[in-house]
Write an enzyme that holds these catalytic residues in place. Structure first.
Site, short mmCIF file in Angstrom:
data_model
loop_
_atom_site.label_atom_id
_atom_site.label_comp_id
_atom_site.label_asym_id
_atom_site.label_seq_id
_atom_site.Cartn_x
_atom_site.Cartn_y
_atom_site.Cartn_z
N GLU B 146 36.77 32.73 38.42
CA GLU B 146 36.61 33.64 37.28
C GLU B 146 37.91 34.37 36.93
O GLU B 146 38.23 34.53 35.76
CB GLU B 146 35.50 34.66 37.57
CG GLU B 146 34.09 34.07 37.44
CD GLU B 146 33.64 33.88 35.98
OE1 GLU B 146 34.33 34.38 35.07
OE2 GLU B 146 32.61 33.22 35.77
N GLU B 149 39.99 31.78 35.12
CA GLU B 149 39.48 31.47 33.78
C GLU B 149 39.75 32.60 32.80
O GLU B 149 40.12 32.37 31.66
CB GLU B 149 37.96 31.23 33.82
CG GLU B 149 37.56 29.87 34.37
CD GLU B 149 36.04 29.69 34.47
OE1 GLU B 149 35.62 28.69 35.05
OE2 GLU B 149 35.29 30.56 33.98
#
Lengths: 256, 256
Positions: B146, B149
Site C-alpha cells: 500500500e 502503491e
C-alpha cells in the site's frame, strides 16, 4: 423506466431489491429494466453497480448473472452482487476475508494453566480454550466468552501476548488471525460445555512439561515460554485502551 | 436418487453444483432430488448441509431458498448456501467478518514522516499511507504494497505499533482491524498514484505540529506520541518471526 438507486461517493450506485415494486421483480420485467438501467448508468459514467438481493427475491439472481454481475458477499438474508462498468480494472472494495480467533491464556494464582480438549476437530490434544470471534466483539470479549463457554471459568482479558497469521483457513481465499490473550481469573470453577469440550482442567507447569508432544503441541509450549518472558519483564504488554478517536465503538490496543 | 455429497468431520455434508449432471440441475428435477436428499440426510442425522452453487448454475438458487437454505458466503464465482437440519441451534462456522487494514508509519533518517491525502473518502486530511489487505497477504506485506502503491516509496515492515478495532465498517455486521506498522525506508523517492492519491510528501515533526486538527487528525497525532515512546524505549516491539508450527504459510508477531 429505471431502477431506484442510491449513489455513493466513489461514483457507484446501489439498487436494493426491497425497494422495487412487485412487478419490477418479475423476471422478464426485471430483465428489461436492467438492460435500460445499465445503458443509463454507462451513459452517466457510473463505475460500480451494487444490487442487494433480499433472499425472498432470489428469482432475480439468474437474471443478474446473465447481465454479468458477480457474487460479492452475503449475509444470511441477502446476497450482494456487483458489476464494474468502466474498461479499467475494478476498484470495488473487497469484502472481509479474515477469520479472527482468540485463545485465552488463563493462569491462576498458583501458576496453574487452564487447558481443554475439543470434542471434534483437527487437533485433539490439550490447548488453550478459545475460538472464533462473533461480529461486533472486541478481541478481549471473544476471549472471555469462549473461555466461559468451553470451560465455565470466568476470566477477563489483560494483554495480548502475540498474534499468528495463517494465510489459509477452512474457506477458499480466506485467512486467519489468531490472538493469544492473557487473562485474569475471576472465578476458577470448571464447568465444561458437554457439546464442545471433551476434557478441561488446570495443569501445573510440571504437568505441562511432562505431556508428550502429540498431547500438547509445540505452539502451546512456545506460548508458555513467551508468557514467562513477558511476566519477568514486568511490562504491561499489548493492553486495551478506550478509544476516543471516533464516534463509533472502538478499541485501541497499545504495545507498551 | 440422491445428490453426490462429501461428508465432513463435524457431521455435515457438502454438495457442489459442478458435480451434478446437467439434468439434475434442471429446476424441477433439482427440486425433486433435493426433497429426497433432505429426507435421506435427516434419517442419517446429518447436521449441516452445504450447497456450493457455481455462478453458471444460479437457476437452482431459488429452489434452495424454497427449501429453507440461507446465504452463507460467496466468492466471485460461487455462492455457498447452508441449512441446519437438527432442532438444536446451528453450530455451522461463520464466515469471515473482519476487514484488515494496515497503515505504514514511514520515517526517514532525518525523522521526517511520510503522509498522503486520499482523492476520495470520508477523511481527506493528511494520513499515513495504507489500505486494506488482499487475501493471502501478511500484515507487513500489505503495509509495503500500500505504501508503494499510494506514494511510490519503498519501505519494509519492522514492528507493529498498535492496533485499532472498530465494530462497524462499510458492510453490515462486519468489523475492522487496523494495524499501524513501523517501516524502514528502502527508497524515499515519491511517485504518488494519480488515481488514489491527491497529495503526498515528507513532513518534518515541526510541520506536523503546525497542521490544524482538521488537516491532521488527533488519531495520527497520538500515533506519533506512541512512536516517540517506542523509539525511546529501545525495544523491538511487536515484530514478525517466521513460524514453524504448521505446514501452512504462517507468520507469528511476538510482542517483546
Amino acid at each position: 423506466m429505471y431502477f431506484k438507486e442510491k449513489a455513493d461517493i466513489f461514483g457507484g450506485v446501489t439498487v436494493s431489491s426491497t425497494d422495487l415494486q412487485p412487478s419490477q421483480k418479475e423476471k422478464d420485467m426485471f430483465r428489461e429494466i436492467m438492460s435500460k438501467s445499465l445503458d443509463h448508468w454507462r451513459s452517466r459514467k457510473v463505475k460500480g453497480v451494487w444490487v442487494k438481493v433480499n433472499i425472498a427475491d432470489s428469482d432475480i439472481i439468474p437474471v443478474l448473472v446473465e447481465n454479468g454481475f458477480e457474487f460479492h458477499h452475503t449475509q444470511p438474508n441477502y446476497l450482494m452482487m456487483t458489476k464494474w462498468l468502466p474498461d479499467t480494472p475494478s476498484t470495488l472494495p473487497r469484502y472481509a476475508h479474515t477469520m479472527i480467533g482468540v485463545g485465552g491464556l488463563v493462569i491462576d494464582e498458583e501458576g496453574r494453566v487452564l487447558l481443554m480438549r475439543e470434542r471434534r476437530g483437527y487437533y485433539l490434544g490439550w490447548k488453550f480454550p478459545g475460538g472464533a470471534s462473533d461480529p461486533g466483539e472486541s478481541i478481549f470479549d471473544t476471549a472471555a466468552r469462549e473461555v466461559l463457554e468451553e470451560t465455565g471459568v470466568r476470566a477477563v482479558g489483560k494483554a495480548l501476548l502475540c498474534l499468528r497469521q495463517i494465510n489459509v483457513s477452512q474457506y477458499e481465499n480466506v485467512g486467519d488471525l489468531f490472538f493469544v490473550c492473557l487473562m485474569d481469573v475471576i472465578n476458577p470453577e470448571i464447568k465444561p460445555c458437554p457439546r464442545e469440550t471433551a476434557a478441561c482442567r488446570w495443569f501445573t507447569r510440571e504437568e505441562l512439561e511432562n505431556l508428550p508432544e502429540e498431547e500438547f503441541h509445540e505452539f502451546h509450549r512456545e506460548i508458555m515460554r513467551r508468557y514467562d518472558t513477558w511476566k519477568k519483564s514486568g511490562r504491561r504488554g499489548c493492553h486495551m485502551a478506550s478509544c476516543h478517536f471516533t464516534s463509533r465503538k472502538c478499541q485501541m490496543y497499545y504495545i507498551d
